[in-house]
Design an enzyme around this catalytic site. Structure first.
Site, PDB file in Angstrom:
ATOM      1  N   HIS A  67       5.494   4.681   1.525  1.00 21.47           N
ATOM      2  CA  HIS A  67       5.257   5.936   0.804  1.00 21.47           C
ATOM      3  C   HIS A  67       5.221   5.701  -0.703  1.00 21.47           C
ATOM      4  O   HIS A  67       4.303   6.159  -1.395  1.00 21.47           O
ATOM      5  CB  HIS A  67       6.356   6.944   1.170  1.00 21.47           C
ATOM      6  CG  HIS A  67       6.247   8.240   0.453  1.00 21.47           C
ATOM      7  ND1 HIS A  67       5.671   9.354   1.012  1.00 21.47           N
ATOM      8  CD2 HIS A  67       6.640   8.619  -0.790  1.00 21.47           C
ATOM      9  CE1 HIS A  67       5.709  10.349   0.142  1.00 21.47           C
ATOM     10  NE2 HIS A  67       6.298   9.929  -0.962  1.00 21.47           N
ATOM     11  N   GLU A  68       6.207   4.978  -1.203  1.00 22.69           N
ATOM     12  CA  GLU A  68       6.280   4.730  -2.647  1.00 22.69           C
ATOM     13  C   GLU A  68       5.146   3.818  -3.117  1.00 22.69           C
ATOM     14  O   GLU A  68       4.644   3.975  -4.233  1.00 22.69           O
ATOM     15  CB  GLU A  68       7.641   4.145  -3.032  1.00 22.69           C
ATOM     16  CG  GLU A  68       8.834   5.025  -2.692  1.00 22.69           C
ATOM     17  CD  GLU A  68       8.721   6.449  -3.219  1.00 22.69           C
ATOM     18  OE1 GLU A  68       8.133   6.665  -4.293  1.00 22.69           O
ATOM     19  OE2 GLU A  68       9.232   7.361  -2.538  1.00 22.69           O
ATOM     20  N   HIS A  71       2.120   5.865  -3.956  1.00 18.92           N
ATOM     21  CA  HIS A  71       2.196   6.365  -5.338  1.00 18.92           C
ATOM     22  C   HIS A  71       1.813   5.253  -6.314  1.00 18.92           C
ATOM     23  O   HIS A  71       1.020   5.455  -7.236  1.00 18.92           O
ATOM     24  CB  HIS A  71       3.620   6.839  -5.673  1.00 18.92           C
ATOM     25  CG  HIS A  71       4.050   8.094  -5.001  1.00 18.92           C
ATOM     26  ND1 HIS A  71       3.443   9.306  -5.214  1.00 18.92           N
ATOM     27  CD2 HIS A  71       5.065   8.331  -4.125  1.00 18.92           C
ATOM     28  CE1 HIS A  71       4.057  10.231  -4.501  1.00 18.92           C
ATOM     29  NE2 HIS A  71       5.042   9.661  -3.833  1.00 18.92           N
TER      30      HIS A  71
END
Length: 150
Positions: A67-68, A71
């Site tokens: 998920h990170e 980003h």
């Protein structure tokens, strides 16, 4: 798991799922309380909550890292990196990353409701995390007086 092992894991996940290198720093941050991890825009570093590893194990940490990294890679490329952006949602689907991590706050001890109040008129029970003033507050159902049980 140490910070060095986390760094190695992030680099491995980045190469495997994104076919791109992660060239910044990944580390555990025990000050994180309600989130599994975060991507820092200013430094491009990724921080992971160590409680996620303790409570849910390495698989959950890999999901947080994916998920990170969504980003991270979108921000580096100048694309939409925020949760609401189409680019972000599409990349999440592509790499099978979760939109949200497993809830840490529900698993932590001490987060359950500790105080019990009962209405003297209708008998309805109310559980609260914080104590409340029984002189000031009344039952929401019948306006009866509340009695503190435990």
């Amino acid at each position: 798991m140490t910070d060095e092992q986390l760094q190695q894991l992030v680099c491995t996940v980045s190469n495997r799922f994104f076919q791109k290198a992660f060239v910044h720093e990944a580390l555990f941050n025990k000050r994180l309380k309600t989130t599994g991890g975060r991507y820092l825009l200013s430094t491009h570093n990724i921080e992971v909550n160590p409680k996620s590893f303790e409570l849910f194990g390495e698989e959950e940490v890999i999901q947080i890292i994916k998920h990170e990294l969504c980003h991270y890679h979108l921000h580096i490329e100048g694309k939409g990196y925020q949760h609401r952006d189409r680019d972000f949602k599409e990349l999440l689907k592509k790499v099978d990353a979760p939109r949200f991590c497993s809830s840490i706050s529900n698993k932590l001890e001490g987060s359950e409701k500790k105080h019990l109040y009962t209405c003297s008129e209708c008998g309805v029970s109310y559980r609260r995390k914080r104590r409340l003033n029984t002189e000031k507050y009344r039952c929401g159902k019948c306006l009866g007086k509340l009695i503190y049980k435990k």
